[in-house]
Scaffold this active site. Structure first.
Site, mmCIF file in Angstrom:
data_model
loop_
_atom_site.group_PDB
_atom_site.id
_atom_site.type_symbol
_atom_site.label_atom_id
_atom_site.label_comp_id
_atom_site.label_asym_id
_atom_site.label_seq_id
_atom_site.Cartn_x
_atom_site.Cartn_y
_atom_site.Cartn_z
ATOM 1 N N ALA A 66 -33.630 -20.062 24.548
ATOM 2 C CA ALA A 66 -33.658 -20.224 26.005
ATOM 3 C C ALA A 66 -34.939 -20.953 26.394
ATOM 4 O O ALA A 66 -35.946 -20.894 25.697
ATOM 5 C CB ALA A 66 -33.594 -18.863 26.685
ATOM 6 N N GLY A 111 -30.857 -18.150 21.666
ATOM 7 C CA GLY A 111 -29.627 -18.670 22.248
ATOM 8 C C GLY A 111 -28.974 -19.747 21.406
ATOM 9 O O GLY A 111 -27.764 -19.958 21.492
ATOM 10 N N GLU A 134 -36.074 -13.001 19.785
ATOM 11 C CA GLU A 134 -36.348 -12.498 21.144
ATOM 12 C C GLU A 134 -37.267 -11.285 21.157
ATOM 13 O O GLU A 134 -38.050 -11.098 22.090
ATOM 14 C CB GLU A 134 -35.025 -12.142 21.863
ATOM 15 C CG GLU A 134 -34.179 -13.325 22.245
ATOM 16 C CD GLU A 134 -33.190 -13.764 21.180
ATOM 17 O OE1 GLU A 134 -32.211 -14.433 21.541
ATOM 18 O OE2 GLU A 134 -33.399 -13.444 19.981
#
Length: 196
Positions: A66, A111, A134
């Site tokens: 992201a 992502g 993440e």
């Protein structure tokens, strides 16, 4: 519709969709998700397209995750909305009525890995790196990776990757069943197109 964050090339029976933000390592942002959503509808509704190939523009990244710069400006509600948008688009990708092949040319992180997991199978270049990092930002994968990854490689390996943020090279991704084929970067698209 003219796209700014993706490139859609149609050469029936195959369509190729490039994530096209190479300066940002093809990072996912709201605008890219909107364009991808529209493009998937166009592909799905075109009877001449029988295979979709997803890849990244440039040689460094498929999608490196992201867009952290955009994410940092979001409040909690905006972050939740962004996560739901990603889940919706990658579910649409997963539900395409035609085969979808991920041609992972470089980094497939966060992502990016979740996008690849939404495809039917993955071919990767020798330079590809896979991971869900993440956790290193105090987050969990938000676009479906916590569900799709364990189904593909098993719960234990998926938990290790999610809990630690561990990144793995293409060779290891093939060993654990995440990737179907690993080839030299310069041969990746030719190999994918042969299968398509």
């Amino acid at each position: 519709m003219a796209f700014e964050n993706i490139i859609l090339e149609s050469a029936p029976p195959v369509a190729t969709l490039f994530f096209n933000r190479p300066k940002a390592l093809n990072a996912l942002n709201n605008a890219l998700f909107d364009e991808l959503d529209t493009a998937l509808d166009q592909i799905r509704d075109n009877p001449d397209i029988r295979v979709l190939v997803l890849t990244g523009a440039g040689e460094k990244a498929f999608v490196a995750g992201a867009d952290i710069a955009e994410l940092n400006k979001m409040n909690p509600l905006e972050g939740k909305t962004f996560s739901r948008k990603g889940q919706k688009v990658f579910s649409k990708l997963e539900d395409m009525p035609i085969p979808v092949i991920a041609a992972v040319n470089g980094f497939a992180l966060g992502g990016g890995l979740e996008a690849a997991l939404g495809c039917d199978f993955i071919y990767a270049s020798e330079k590809a790196v896979f991971g869900l990092p993440e956790i290193t930002l105090g987050l969990i994968p938000g676009f479906g990776g916590t569900q799709r990854l364990p189904r593909l490689i098993g719960a234990n390996m998926a938990k290790e990757m999610i809990f630690t943020g561990k990144m793995i090279p293409a060779s290891e991704a093939k060993e654990i069943g995440m990737v179907n084929k690993v080839v030299a970067l310069e041969n990746l698209m030719a190999e994918v197109m042969k299968t398509a």
